[in-house]
Design an enzyme around this catalytic site. Structure first.
Site, PDB file in Angstrom:
ATOM      1  N   ASP A  67       0.841  -1.234   0.012  1.00 54.29           N
ATOM      2  CA  ASP A  67       0.112  -0.074   0.120  1.00 54.29           C
ATOM      3  C   ASP A  67       0.884   1.254  -0.008  1.00 54.29           C
ATOM      4  O   ASP A  67       2.025   1.316   0.309  1.00 54.29           O
ATOM      5  CB  ASP A  67      -0.917  -0.013   1.397  1.00 54.29           C
ATOM      6  N   ASN A 136      -7.969  -3.559  13.785  1.00 56.66           N
ATOM      7  CA  ASN A 136      -9.267  -4.105  13.444  1.00 56.66           C
ATOM      8  C   ASN A 136      -9.258  -5.132  12.453  1.00 56.66           C
ATOM      9  O   ASN A 136     -10.310  -5.512  12.015  1.00 56.66           O
ATOM     10  CB  ASN A 136     -10.064  -2.805  12.972  1.00 56.66           C
ATOM     11  N   HIS A 138      -7.417  -5.275   9.719  1.00 51.81           N
ATOM     12  CA  HIS A 138      -7.107  -4.860   8.435  1.00 51.81           C
ATOM     13  C   HIS A 138      -5.810  -5.562   7.894  1.00 51.81           C
ATOM     14  O   HIS A 138      -5.081  -5.766   8.811  1.00 51.81           O
ATOM     15  CB  HIS A 138      -7.211  -3.515   8.163  1.00 51.81           C
ATOM     16  N   GLU A 143     -10.001  -2.443   4.964  1.00 49.21           N
ATOM     17  CA  GLU A 143     -10.463  -2.132   6.176  1.00 49.21           C
ATOM     18  C   GLU A 143     -11.959  -3.083   6.454  1.00 49.21           C
ATOM     19  O   GLU A 143     -12.293  -3.553   5.404  1.00 49.21           O
ATOM     20  CB  GLU A 143     -10.856  -0.789   6.396  1.00 49.21           C
TER      21      GLU A 143
HETATM   22  C1  F6R Z   1       1.197  -1.752   6.281  1.00 46.36           C
HETATM   23  C2  F6R Z   1      -0.068  -2.327   6.257  1.00 46.36           C
HETATM   24  C3  F6R Z   1      -0.944  -2.426   7.474  1.00 46.36           C
HETATM   25  C4  F6R Z   1      -0.158  -2.719   8.613  1.00 46.36           C
HETATM   26  C5  F6R Z   1      -0.999  -2.936   9.844  1.00 46.36           C
HETATM   27  C6  F6R Z   1      -0.284  -3.307  11.180  1.00 46.36           C
HETATM   28  O1  F6R Z   1       1.892  -1.855   4.754  1.00 46.36           O
HETATM   29  O2  F6R Z   1      -0.513  -2.838   5.208  1.00 46.36           O
HETATM   30  O3  F6R Z   1      -1.977  -3.351   7.152  1.00 46.36           O
HETATM   31  O4  F6R Z   1       0.443  -4.026   8.259  1.00 46.36           O
HETATM   32  O5  F6R Z   1      -1.599  -1.496  10.052  1.00 46.36           O
HETATM   33  O6  F6R Z   1       0.445  -2.416  11.455  1.00 46.36           O
HETATM   34  P1  F6R Z   1       1.549  -2.261  12.609  1.00 46.36           P
HETATM   35  O7  F6R Z   1       2.663  -3.242  12.157  1.00 46.36           O
HETATM   36  O8  F6R Z   1       2.285  -1.075  12.738  1.00 46.36           O
HETATM   37  O9  F6R Z   1       0.843  -2.707  13.701  1.00 46.36           O
END
Ligand code: F6R
Length: 242
Positions: A67, A136, A138, A143
């Site tokens: 992303d 959540n 994702h 989402e």
């Molecule tokens: C990042 C991504 C997100 C993260 C998720 C967890 O490229 O795609 O899905 O993997 O938000 O983030 P952290 O590792 O900061 O808890």
């Protein structure tokens, strides 16, 4: 679904780096899907160490990031492009032409999404996709919703994601409200998926996502249906599951 239990964040990161390095050793021209966020940081450090020791060669590897924030330039320190250069790419021998991250500055959304999907296809598809997990549930920036999204698309970030990510920005107002993300279908098309999860704050979502029903309300739950999905999870994040 294979679950590998790690003692802590460091152990999870080391195990994940070894799994990724095994993939690259077995197939030097692997196509690897990468994630940003806090969770993969130590995994990337281990990969850099393996490269510096001469145990890992990224010369033929191709990467696709999950992303990118909409509207941020590559020079913006909060862009995922900048993050990946800083945390991994600047420290290994990857060919810059083989690095792919959605272009957050492309306002032609349809063109950007189609282009990204086509680049993945042209590269032969993703061999191993690394994922973190949002609080959540994702994955990428898919989402919770009523339906599973399909291909790469532009998404409105939820309030909980904006809150979780504001720590990286000067103020909450600076957090972009939209992001390009690979879709659930893009992710599920990877040959192998490796998710890393660490910390007590993720213990509820780990239980819901991997020990509950598959539902788009918890996007990560779809990984239960993937043919080659490995979850590397530390004791704190797994503590609700035993
Ligand atoms: C990042 C991504 C997100 C993260 C998720 C967890 O490229 O795609 O899905 O993997 O938000 O983030 P952290 O590792 O900061 O808890």
């Amino acid at each position: 679904m294979k679950i590998i239990k790690a003692t802590d964040y460091n152990d999870m990161s080391r195990k994940a780096a070894l799994i990724i390095s095994a993939q690259i050793i077995n197939k030097p021209n692997s196509v690897i899907g990468l994630a940003t966020g806090s969770t993969p940081l130590q995994t990337y450090n281990y990969l850099i160490d393996l490269y510096k020791k001469g145990d890992l060669d990224f010369n033929q590897v191709t990467t696709f990031n999950l992303d990118e924030y909409y509207g941020l330039t590559k020079l913006n320190k909060q862009s995922y492009y900048y993050f990946m250069q800083d945390k991994l790419f600047n420290h290994i021998n990857i060919n810059p032409n083989n690095i792919h991250i959605p272009d957050g500055t492309n306002q032609n959304v349809e063109q950007e999404c189609l282009k990204y999907e086509k680049s993945i296809l042209d590269a032969g598809g993703i061999d191993l996709q690394l994922l973190g997990c949002g609080h959540n549930g994702h994955i990428g920036f898919n989402e919770p919703s009523e339906v599973f999204f399909t291909d790469t698309h532009l998404v409105n970030l939820t309030e909980s994601t904006i809150q979780a990510n504001k720590r990286f920005f000067e103020s909450e107002d600076d957090v972009p409200r939209k992001s390009y993300t690979m879709g659930i279908k893009t992710i599920m098309n990877a040959q192998k998926i490796l998710m890393i999860v660490s910390g007590e704050s993720k213990k509820e979502i780990v239980k819901k996502a991997f020990f509950g029903p598959v539902t788009p309300k918890i996007p990560a739950s779809i990984l239960q249906l993937h043919r080659d999905f490995t979850l590397v999870v530390d004791e704190d994040a797994f503590s609700h599951c035993e």
